[in-house]
Design an enzyme around this catalytic site. Structure first.
Site, PDB file in Angstrom:
ATOM      1  N   ASN A  35      44.853-146.231 -77.721  1.00  0.00           N
ATOM      2  CA  ASN A  35      45.191-145.878 -76.330  1.00  0.00           C
ATOM      3  C   ASN A  35      43.997-145.319 -75.531  1.00  0.00           C
ATOM      4  O   ASN A  35      44.052-145.254 -74.308  1.00  0.00           O
ATOM      5  CB  ASN A  35      46.356-144.884 -76.270  1.00  0.00           C
ATOM      6  CG  ASN A  35      47.705-145.516 -76.552  1.00  0.00           C
ATOM      7  OD1 ASN A  35      48.639-144.872 -77.021  1.00  0.00           O
ATOM      8  ND2 ASN A  35      47.850-146.807 -76.267  1.00  0.00           N
ATOM      9  N   ASP A  78      57.807-147.477 -76.093  1.00  0.00           N
ATOM     10  CA  ASP A  78      57.026-148.409 -75.275  1.00  0.00           C
ATOM     11  C   ASP A  78      57.757-148.719 -73.974  1.00  0.00           C
ATOM     12  O   ASP A  78      58.995-148.693 -73.927  1.00  0.00           O
ATOM     13  CB  ASP A  78      56.806-149.695 -76.091  1.00  0.00           C
ATOM     14  CG  ASP A  78      55.689-150.542 -75.533  1.00  0.00           C
ATOM     15  OD1 ASP A  78      54.951-150.065 -74.645  1.00  0.00           O
ATOM     16  OD2 ASP A  78      55.548-151.686 -75.985  1.00  0.00           O
TER      17      ASP A  78
HETATM   18  C1  FPP Z   1      53.834-146.671 -74.124  1.00  0.00           C
HETATM   19  O1  FPP Z   1      54.232-147.206 -72.881  1.00  0.00           O
HETATM   20  C2  FPP Z   1      53.800-145.238 -74.081  1.00  0.00           C
HETATM   21  C3  FPP Z   1      52.711-144.460 -74.342  1.00  0.00           C
HETATM   22  C4  FPP Z   1      51.394-144.974 -74.741  1.00  0.00           C
HETATM   23  C5  FPP Z   1      52.789-142.992 -74.215  1.00  0.00           C
HETATM   24  C6  FPP Z   1      53.995-142.366 -74.802  1.00  0.00           C
HETATM   25  C7  FPP Z   1      54.141-141.088 -74.153  1.00  0.00           C
HETATM   26  C8  FPP Z   1      55.298-140.586 -73.719  1.00  0.00           C
HETATM   27  C9  FPP Z   1      56.628-141.147 -73.919  1.00  0.00           C
HETATM   28  C10 FPP Z   1      55.174-139.363 -72.921  1.00  0.00           C
HETATM   29  C11 FPP Z   1      55.617-138.111 -73.505  1.00  0.00           C
HETATM   30  C12 FPP Z   1      55.422-137.862 -74.928  1.00  0.00           C
HETATM   31  C13 FPP Z   1      55.448-136.619 -75.409  1.00  0.00           C
HETATM   32  C14 FPP Z   1      55.362-136.368 -76.852  1.00  0.00           C
HETATM   33  C15 FPP Z   1      55.566-135.481 -74.501  1.00  0.00           C
HETATM   34  P1  FPP Z   1      53.213-148.130 -72.134  1.00  0.00           P
HETATM   35  O2  FPP Z   1      52.381-147.276 -71.243  1.00  0.00           O
HETATM   36  O3  FPP Z   1      52.439-148.934 -73.115  1.00  0.00           O
HETATM   37  O4  FPP Z   1      54.144-149.037 -71.303  1.00  0.00           O
HETATM   38  P2  FPP Z   1      53.879-150.547 -70.885  1.00  0.00           P
HETATM   39  O5  FPP Z   1      53.841-151.344 -72.157  1.00  0.00           O
HETATM   40  O6  FPP Z   1      55.049-150.877 -70.043  1.00  0.00           O
HETATM   41  O7  FPP Z   1      52.580-150.580 -70.142  1.00  0.00           O
END
Ligand code: FPP
Length: 240
Positions: A66, A18
């Site tokens: 998501n 996250d």
């Molecule tokens: C959460 O951060 C992250 C995600 C929903 C996506 C996770 C994806 C990756 C780490 C990219 C690559 C993965 C692979 C397997 C290639 P957020 O967007 O919720 O962050 P925030 O809470 O700060 O908004």
């Protein structure tokens, strides 16, 4: 061997990655820039598993919730997954990483599903680090899908309802081939499970870490694992 000795190195670590969006925001960049930075960390943490003695790594890449994000972000993430799989497949194979995906694939586009199937096949004989990527995954959705399959088996006379116990359902879960996670890590300061491995994490240790995922280095990973080694897991029993 006491529970304490067994706890030294977690065999299976699961991570809620996250904080990508906030990492980008802090730099005045679009959220997708944060996801790309997050993907680089994925590579680093996967490679850190072997020297650190972690056999199974499961990462939460995209949840069933998501899809509620903007179309731009969802499309960007899907492109990133395709690019990641295409770019890393050969390297994962040669580094003896076995890759599998959990989650409901049917909502993902055909091209992505093909890439996922292909990567699973390509790495099927590998026996080093077992990397499981949760994509369109939700714990409740997984339990619902498992229950549906179980009900079909009952209806078909393949499963006797009287025989059902707490070892039955896990056989229908996406994670049938995985041990339960010993340790679940969530980055970015949020202390929530967010529908991740609900059944499987019943006895897992949790680490909620303030670092945003794109800043989570293998050094910090090593520190978290060391802290885990000091914990005393009792699984509901009293201290020996
Ligand atoms: C959460 O951060 C992250 C995600 C929903 C996506 C996770 C994806 C990756 C780490 C990219 C690559 C993965 C692979 C397997 C290639 P957020 O967007 O919720 O962050 P925030 O809470 O700060 O908004």
């Amino acid at each position: 061997m006491s529970n304490k000795d067994q706890a030294k190195t977690p065999r299976h670590v699961a991570i809620i990655m996250d904080g990508n969006g906030r990492w980008a925001q802090l730099r005045g960049r679009p959220r997708l820039v944060g996801h790309h930075a997050g993907a680089k960390r994925v590579q680093e943490i996967v490679e850190a598993c072997k020297p650190m003695g972690v056999k199974y790594l499961t990462i939460f890449a995209f949840s069933t919730e998501n899809w509620k994000r903007t179309q731009t972000e969802v499309a960007g993430l899907m492109r990133l997954f395709k690019r990641f799989i295409t770019a890393k497949a050969q390297e994962l194979k040669s580094k003896n990483v076995r890759v599998r995906f959990i989650g409901d694939r049917v909502r993902l586009d055909n091209r992505l599903q093909d890439l996922m199937d292909n990567l699973e096949l390509m790495t099927a004989d590998n026996d080093g680090t077992h990397l499981t990527i949760a994509l369109n995954y939700g714990g409740r959705d997984e339990v619902a899908r498992a229950t549906k399959r179980l009900a079909y088996d009952v209806a078909a006379g393949k499963l006797d309802p009287k025989s059902i116990n707490d070892e039955t359902l896990p056989k229908y879960l996406d994670t049938i081939y995985l041990p339960d996670p010993d340790l679940v890590i969530r980055t970015s300061g949020e202390a929530r499970i967010s529908n991740f491995l609900l059944w499987q994490s019943a006895y897992s240790e949790y680490e909620f870490i303030d670092t945003l995922w794109p800043d989570f280095t293998s050094d910090e990973f090593a520190k978290v694992l060391a802290r885990y080694g000091q914990r005393d897991r009792r699984y509901g029993a009293v201290k020996a």
